[in-house]
Design an enzyme around this catalytic site. Sequence first.
Site, mmCIF file in Angstrom:
data_model
loop_
_atom_site.group_PDB
_atom_site.id
_atom_site.type_symbol
_atom_site.label_atom_id
_atom_site.label_comp_id
_atom_site.label_asym_id
_atom_site.label_seq_id
_atom_site.Cartn_x
_atom_site.Cartn_y
_atom_site.Cartn_z
ATOM 1 N N ASP A 210 -5.695 18.439 -6.530
ATOM 2 C CA ASP A 210 -4.735 17.532 -5.909
ATOM 3 C C ASP A 210 -3.335 17.967 -6.321
ATOM 4 O O ASP A 210 -3.059 18.113 -7.510
ATOM 5 C CB ASP A 210 -5.007 16.100 -6.374
ATOM 6 N N GLY B 159 -3.019 16.436 3.285
ATOM 7 C CA GLY B 159 -4.052 17.190 2.570
ATOM 8 C C GLY B 159 -3.832 17.248 1.077
ATOM 9 O O GLY B 159 -3.958 18.313 0.470
ATOM 10 N N ARG C 92 -0.513 16.313 -5.193
ATOM 11 C CA ARG C 92 0.439 15.246 -4.893
ATOM 12 C C ARG C 92 1.240 14.836 -6.115
ATOM 13 O O ARG C 92 2.404 14.476 -6.027
ATOM 14 C CB ARG C 92 -0.293 14.026 -4.320
ATOM 15 N N ARG D 228 0.849 -1.189 0.000
ATOM 16 C CA ARG D 228 0.000 0.000 0.000
ATOM 17 C C ARG D 228 0.881 1.235 0.000
ATOM 18 O O ARG D 228 1.794 1.367 0.829
ATOM 19 C CB ARG D 228 -0.935 0.062 1.206
ATOM 20 N N VAL D 229 0.637 2.136 -0.938
ATOM 21 C CA VAL D 229 1.257 3.455 -0.955
ATOM 22 C C VAL D 229 0.253 4.415 -0.336
ATOM 23 O O VAL D 229 -0.843 4.610 -0.873
ATOM 24 C CB VAL D 229 1.622 3.886 -2.387
ATOM 25 N N HIS D 230 0.608 5.002 0.800
ATOM 26 C CA HIS D 230 -0.339 5.797 1.584
ATOM 27 C C HIS D 230 0.173 7.218 1.735
ATOM 28 O O HIS D 230 1.324 7.436 2.127
ATOM 29 C CB HIS D 230 -0.524 5.163 2.969
ATOM 30 N N ASP D 231 -0.673 8.179 1.435
ATOM 31 C CA ASP D 231 -0.324 9.582 1.601
ATOM 32 C C ASP D 231 -0.869 10.095 2.925
ATOM 33 O O ASP D 231 -2.048 9.877 3.252
ATOM 34 C CB ASP D 231 -0.861 10.422 0.434
#
Length: 417
Positions: free
Chosen positions: A328, A289, A330, A241-244
């Site tokens: 977004d 965020g 990111r 899992r890649v989690h921000d």
Amino acid sequence: MTSNRTGHIRLTSHPGSRGGAPSRFPIHWGAATARGPVLGTVNAGVDRNAIGAHGGSYAVYRALAVSSGALSPIARPDLTNTSPVVNIGPFPQWSEPGRIVSLDPWGHRVAADFAQEIGEGIDIRPSIAVTKARLTISELNEAVVKGRLKVDGKIMKDTGEVAVTKAAVEPVWYLPGIADRFGVTEEALRRTLFEQTGGMYPELVTRPDLSVFLPPIGGITLYIFGDPAAISDRRRTLACRVHDECNGSDVFGSDICTCRPYLIHGIEEAIREAQNGGAGLIVYNRKEGRALGEVTKFLVYNARKRQEGGDQAATYFERTECVAGVQDARFQQLMPDVLHWLGITRIDRFVSMSNMKYDALTESGIEIGERVPIPDELIPDDAKVEMEAKKAAGYFTPHAPTADELKATVGRKIEEF
């Protein structure tokens, strides 16, 4: 009272501080062997070969410590016994052109690779550290009680703790590679970085000879479950899992988003995969965020809840754009770099529904087998608006769109029109 100031200010905004001579430690990015240390400290003096400072956003706290007299400005770390607890790399990706541009793949090896230079007094600092730890998360005990997880005594202890290997990664940007990744010229990237940080780093526009930048942003933490060697071994399965970052949910819990539930779900999948002989990986990115910051996120929460008709999937992304100017920030283009650092070429079970993350990984050459969504029963009631909005925007779902999802899609398209 002893002052920590030197007698003069050393300006670094123009080349030629050593009579036009190049640094003794040039950085050959993408070399197949350790290609020169990244020197970003004041102590490095004329040998500095990077813009910015080590520590990311914490460099400012270091300045406060020096200013107050709590820290000597010439203090250097003693790297004895700080080497990684497991060997990572080198992998072919480290020297493949353009594959890794946002971190230093050799950043955890400086104590060994540059021992002689450190012994001569050169202030060389790691940008990656690897250690072992144990996690204690209440939801995992509940998962054991409900039979979703089992205690094996090695990974999942009978105390409820989970054994992991973890790595902290500071950002180290190779500016030509960053520019290429985003499809802009290096000159335009440098100027924009300079202007949008209030002119904080003049070297960005005055020192084209320096191609490495240590940005003042948060880094990445990796949590590896099981044998770290299995991460890059295609004969063994990998769940990832890649989690921000979402501090309000990840740490304190939240009624309005799915971040902590999805993070816990990813950890469960990682543990199970490791117990089955493979490996599990959680990549935790500091991008609070959607990389817009927590203040902006809370303003968006207010806007969502107070709008006419209340919180709605159809206007979920619009409310963010109204406040921040973008939905977004990111931009997952840089996200795959840390997986390439680990030597990963395939993720068997990708615990994410994000199309942006999936596209970034596959376009970078990493294969993905199964995509694992979050079970409906783990989604808080007030967070269902977020989930429906994301599905309508193109997030992965294993089933046909529901009436609510279709309604949200239609509403969004009408507003865009």
